[in-house]
Enzyme design. Structure first.
Site, PDB file in Angstrom:
ATOM      1  N   TYR A  75       0.784  -1.187   0.219  1.00  0.00           N
ATOM      2  CA  TYR A  75      -0.023  -0.116  -0.010  1.00  0.00           C
ATOM      3  C   TYR A  75       0.838   1.255   0.009  1.00  0.00           C
ATOM      4  O   TYR A  75       2.148   1.096   0.002  1.00  0.00           O
ATOM      5  CB  TYR A  75      -1.208  -0.204   1.151  1.00  0.00           C
ATOM      6  CG  TYR A  75      -1.826  -1.354   1.303  1.00  0.00           C
ATOM      7  CD1 TYR A  75      -2.530  -1.681  -0.185  1.00  0.00           C
ATOM      8  CD2 TYR A  75      -1.816  -2.105   2.171  1.00  0.00           C
ATOM      9  CE1 TYR A  75      -3.345  -2.910  -0.194  1.00  0.00           C
ATOM     10  CE2 TYR A  75      -2.245  -3.439   2.034  1.00  0.00           C
ATOM     11  CZ  TYR A  75      -3.256  -3.795   0.754  1.00  0.00           C
ATOM     12  OH  TYR A  75      -3.936  -4.966   0.830  1.00  0.00           O
ATOM     13  N   ARG A 133       3.026  -0.547  11.202  1.00  0.00           N
ATOM     14  CA  ARG A 133       3.203  -2.060  10.894  1.00  0.00           C
ATOM     15  C   ARG A 133       4.015  -2.023   9.734  1.00  0.00           C
ATOM     16  O   ARG A 133       3.908  -1.427   8.520  1.00  0.00           O
ATOM     17  CB  ARG A 133       1.654  -2.555  10.399  1.00  0.00           C
ATOM     18  CG  ARG A 133       1.733  -4.184  10.250  1.00  0.00           C
ATOM     19  CD  ARG A 133       0.347  -4.724   9.957  1.00  0.00           C
ATOM     20  NE  ARG A 133       0.723  -5.884  10.882  1.00  0.00           N
ATOM     21  CZ  ARG A 133      -0.364  -6.974  10.240  1.00  0.00           C
ATOM     22  NH1 ARG A 133      -0.972  -6.941   9.190  1.00  0.00           N
ATOM     23  NH2 ARG A 133      -0.173  -7.874  10.936  1.00  0.00           N
ATOM     24  N   GLY A 145      -4.419 -13.120  13.604  1.00  0.00           N
ATOM     25  CA  GLY A 145      -5.427 -12.634  12.318  1.00  0.00           C
ATOM     26  C   GLY A 145      -6.281 -13.853  12.325  1.00  0.00           C
ATOM     27  O   GLY A 145      -7.462 -13.844  12.753  1.00  0.00           O
TER      28      GLY A 145
HETATM   29  C1  LIG Z   1      -8.889 -11.876   5.661  1.00  0.00           C
HETATM   30  C2  LIG Z   1      -7.769 -11.115   5.903  1.00  0.00           C
HETATM   31  C3  LIG Z   1      -7.837  -9.751   5.765  1.00  0.00           C
HETATM   32  C4  LIG Z   1      -6.612  -9.132   6.038  1.00  0.00           C
HETATM   33  N1  LIG Z   1      -6.524  -7.790   6.064  1.00  0.00           N
HETATM   34  C5  LIG Z   1      -5.348  -6.917   6.666  1.00  0.00           C
HETATM   35  C6  LIG Z   1      -5.773  -5.508   6.654  1.00  0.00           C
HETATM   36  O1  LIG Z   1      -6.596  -5.162   6.310  1.00  0.00           O
HETATM   37  N2  LIG Z   1      -4.560  -4.875   7.188  1.00  0.00           N
HETATM   38  C7  LIG Z   1      -3.322  -5.439   7.499  1.00  0.00           C
HETATM   39  O2  LIG Z   1      -2.433  -4.975   8.037  1.00  0.00           O
HETATM   40  N3  LIG Z   1      -3.287  -6.996   7.345  1.00  0.00           N
HETATM   41  C8  LIG Z   1      -4.241  -7.609   6.893  1.00  0.00           C
HETATM   42  N4  LIG Z   1      -4.240  -9.185   6.892  1.00  0.00           N
HETATM   43  C9  LIG Z   1      -2.976  -9.621   7.372  1.00  0.00           C
HETATM   44  C10 LIG Z   1      -3.114 -10.100   8.854  1.00  0.00           C
HETATM   45  O3  LIG Z   1      -3.178  -8.882   9.507  1.00  0.00           O
HETATM   46  C11 LIG Z   1      -2.045 -11.076   9.488  1.00  0.00           C
HETATM   47  O4  LIG Z   1      -0.688 -10.369   9.095  1.00  0.00           O
HETATM   48  C12 LIG Z   1      -2.115 -12.225   8.796  1.00  0.00           C
HETATM   49  O5  LIG Z   1      -3.275 -12.914   8.809  1.00  0.00           O
HETATM   50  C13 LIG Z   1      -1.145 -13.419   9.596  1.00  0.00           C
HETATM   51  O6  LIG Z   1      -1.334 -13.567  10.689  1.00  0.00           O
HETATM   52  P1  LIG Z   1      -1.895 -14.699  11.365  1.00  0.00           P
HETATM   53  O7  LIG Z   1      -0.962 -16.041  10.843  1.00  0.00           O
HETATM   54  O8  LIG Z   1      -2.138 -14.712  12.773  1.00  0.00           O
HETATM   55  O9  LIG Z   1      -3.332 -15.017  10.493  1.00  0.00           O
HETATM   56  C14 LIG Z   1      -5.246  -9.845   6.663  1.00  0.00           C
HETATM   57  C15 LIG Z   1      -5.251 -10.996   6.753  1.00  0.00           C
HETATM   58  C16 LIG Z   1      -6.605 -11.836   6.509  1.00  0.00           C
HETATM   59  C17 LIG Z   1      -6.697 -13.198   6.369  1.00  0.00           C
END
Ligand SMILES: Cc1cc2nc3c(=O)[nH]c(=O)nc-3n(C[C@H](O)[C@H](O)[C@H](O)COP(=O)(O)O)c2cc1C
Length: 358
Positions: free
Chosen positions: A184, A231, A315
């Protein structure tokens, strides 16, 4: 609860943010906003259900109509949006939770089909990102070729972030996270592949870090740096991002950002990247690192106990487990989630996941 798992549930102060525990809900775009980039009552219920997190970081919220990239994503640039976010924040606060707004300007990761007719897709340089995105109107479409911002316009974009930060506080948010990765706008400025400007915002590494630093400084000036974090994920190739030397880029960026007295840095680890992202964050923000990406309960506990992380964000586990904190605390099993519910409108796959005890 054994002492081996207690670290995750200890309180934590990050700047002015007071976390009840160290289980952070990671920001996740869920595409449930309505026309006009306006958040909904359904979103308030979704966040309320997850308020047991020590800190909720909201889904990416656009600081302007230009900053919208994806379909049905929310903004924080007009009063109707502020009022609607106010209801969401109140729902989380009503459960004793803490919630901050993630400001996400998509820049060139956008399709005009997803944004209002009077908005524009802008970026550091007029270079199209490789890849496609979903639109309600036409399904998958290529990312748009952006128009390069003029030097003067960059100052206006910084002001949009400032206005959005004021709006976040007016809505009651406890703080703000600046999204500086995943392809972004701030990441587009940082990276050589997307920034080929020849003014003071491009070229040398000192120039490429200028935009995200100016935004961090400007939004910190709204009400102090102790409610602001950001972030990162150095060497992240997501959404067509590429940088010749991410180690140098992020050494320069973090070294300057570390002088701002920010509340935290939120770092996505990337074991196969060219940079040790967690080590880099720890070097410049000791004691203030939130780690992310595929953490298990035991790994998160160990990282906090060894003081390498202050907190861990989760997440995907929060999608199907609104009561994730209680599940981790009791070592209860975690539910899966339905991929089809990730970005579709409505409550299915969004607010219909039960608590474990139910
Ligand atoms: C459905 C979905 C939407 C996401 N949207 C964003 C977002 O809006 N902003 C962001 O910084 N990361 C976003 N991410 C990344 C998550 O914040 C996170 O970094 C990622 O899921 C890995 O963490 P986890 O292994 O605990 O799921 C998104 C991830 C998922 C699965």
């Amino acid at each position: 609860m054994s002492s081996a798992t207690s670290a995750l549930f200890e309180p934590l102060a990050l700047g002015s943010l007071q976390l009840r525990n160290r289980v952070v809900m990671a920001p996740m775009t869920r595409s449930r906003a309505e026309a006009g980039d306006i958040p909904t009552a359904l979103m308030a219920e979704y966040y309320r259900q997850r308020a047991g997190a020590g800190l909720i970081i909201s889904e990416g919220i656009s600081p302007s109509a230009d900053g919208i990239g994806y379909c049905r994503t929310p903004g924080l640039y007009n009063q109707r949006q502020v009022d609607a976010w106010g209801n969401i924040v109140a729902a989380v606060h009503g459960e004793g939770g803490v919630i901050i707004a993630q400001l996400m300007h998509c820049g060139r990761v956008a399709s005009s089909l997803n944004k209002s007719a009077d908005s524009e897709t802008v970026a550091p340089s007029a270079i199209q990102a490789k890849g496609e995105m979903f639109t309600d109107a036409q399904g998958m479409v290529p990312f748009e070729t952006p128009r390069a911002l003029t030097t003067e316009e960059i100052g206006r974009v910084v002001e949009e972030y400032v206005a959005a930060t004021r709006n976040a506080y007016a809505a009651g948010f406890d703080g703000v996270e600046l999204h500086c990765t995943s392809g972004y706008l701030p990441a587009q400025f940082l990276s050589t592949g997307s920034n080929q400007r020849d003014d003071q915002y491009g070229g040398s590494v000192g120039n490429r870090v200028r935009f995200p630093l100016e935004v961090l400084q400007a939004i910190s000036a709204v009400d102090g740096a102790n409610r602001i974090g950001f972030r990162i994920c150095p060497d992240n190739p997501f959404n067509g991002l590429s940088d010749d030397d991410p180690q140098q880029t992020f050494d320069t960026f973090l070294s300057a950002a570390s002088a701002l007295d920010l509340a935290f840095i939120h770092t996505i680890r990337m074991p196969r990247g060219r940079v040790d992202n967690l080590a880099l964050a720890q070097q410049y923000f000791p004691g203030r690192v939130i780690g992310n990406e595929s953490y298990s309960r035991d790994e998160a506990t160990a990282a906090i106990e060894s003081a390498s992380l202050a907190a861990v964000s989760f997440g995907r586990s929060f999608i199907g487990n609104p009561d994730l904190v209680e599940r981790l605390r009791n070592d209860w099993s975690l539910a899966d989630f339905d991929m089809n519910g990730l970005y579709n409108p409505g409550e299915k796959g969004y607010t219909d996941y039960p608590d474990y005890s139910a």
